[in-house]
Design an enzyme around this catalytic site. Structure first.
Site, short mmCIF file in Angstrom:
data_model
loop_
_atom_site.label_atom_id
_atom_site.label_comp_id
_atom_site.label_asym_id
_atom_site.label_seq_id
_atom_site.Cartn_x
_atom_site.Cartn_y
_atom_site.Cartn_z
NE ARG A 177 30.16 -4.54 2.04
CZ ARG A 177 31.05 -3.79 2.62
NH1 ARG A 177 31.83 -3.04 1.91
NH2 ARG A 177 31.18 -3.77 3.93
CB SER A 200 35.04 3.06 2.30
OG SER A 200 33.76 3.45 1.87
CE LYS A 242 34.35 0.90 8.92
NZ LYS A 242 33.29 1.11 7.93
O1 PNS Z 1 29.85 2.54 7.19
P1 PNS Z 1 29.92 1.95 8.57
O2 PNS Z 1 31.23 2.36 9.24
O3 PNS Z 1 29.73 0.46 8.58
O4 PNS Z 1 28.71 2.60 9.40
C1 PNS Z 1 28.53 2.31 10.77
C2 PNS Z 1 27.68 3.40 11.45
C3 PNS Z 1 28.37 4.75 11.30
C4 PNS Z 1 26.32 3.44 10.80
C5 PNS Z 1 27.55 3.00 12.94
O5 PNS Z 1 28.81 2.95 13.54
C6 PNS Z 1 26.63 3.97 13.70
O6 PNS Z 1 25.43 3.84 13.65
N1 PNS Z 1 27.24 4.97 14.41
C7 PNS Z 1 26.49 5.94 15.20
C8 PNS Z 1 26.49 5.55 16.69
C9 PNS Z 1 25.42 4.50 16.95
O7 PNS Z 1 24.27 4.80 17.02
N2 PNS Z 1 25.88 3.21 17.01
C10 PNS Z 1 24.99 2.05 17.05
C11 PNS Z 1 24.35 1.80 18.39
S1 PNS Z 1 25.47 1.67 19.71
#
Ligand code: PNS
Length: 160
Positions: free
Chosen positions: A91, A129, A42
């Protein structure tokens, strides 16, 4: 022992759907850490500092909510913060596959960490968002979908 959960997300920006989940999460957990985490797929509108500030102002000094950011692996943060639960909102159907995949990889990365899902409140079922940014960017009103402070910041970002 305190039950602490980490509620991670991009929060770009925080919405009323997120706030609803925070409120309901606090019925289950003693403390929530709202974590602005890095989602490599994103592009963001708000900086991490701006997102943190908007979350802090939206939760209005609730002593059971901590706000933080992290750019590494989520499960590492959860472990370091002495929590063992990741809280996520679900959701409509479209979220399911992505959430399922994330919960499984996180479990594979650290078996002590559990993901708990709460269904998003029906009022917020179709908001995100991204859709809020799209509507606001094209001049649509998103009043009532985001906290007032976020509404103002979106107006500023889009020069209105
Ligand atoms: O609000 P979102 O964008 O759906 O949240 C996604 C988020 C930020 C929780 C996810 O991308 C995340 O956990 N990022 C940190 C890196 C990580 O641990 N990724 C998952 C395992 S590879």
């Amino acid at each position: 022992m305190k039950k602490i959960a980490v509620y991670p997300g991009s929060f770009d920006p925080i919405t009323n759907g997120h706030l609803d989940l925070i409120k309901r999460g606090l019925r289950i957990f003693d403390e929530l850490i709202v974590l602005v985490a890095f989602n490599p797929s994103k592009a963001s509108l708000f900086t991490v500092d701006e997102r943190i500030e908007l979350i802090k102002q939206s939760v209005n000094g609730n002593g059971r909510v901590r706000v933080d950011s992290f750019s590494g692996l989520l499960v590492d943060y959860v472990k370091e913060s002495n929590a063992n639960v990741i809280l996520r909102g679900l959701r409509a159907l479209s979220d399911f596959e992505y959430e399922f995949q994330m919960a499984l990889i996180n479990r594979r990365l650290n078996r002590d960490v559990e993901t708990v899902f709460l269904m998003t409140g029906y009022k917020w079922f179709y908001t995100s968002s991204n859709i809020i940014k799209e509507a606001a960017g094209l001049g649509g009103s998103v009043k009532g979908l985001v906290p007032d402070i976020v509404y103002q910041k979106l107006q500023e970002k889009y020069n209105r």
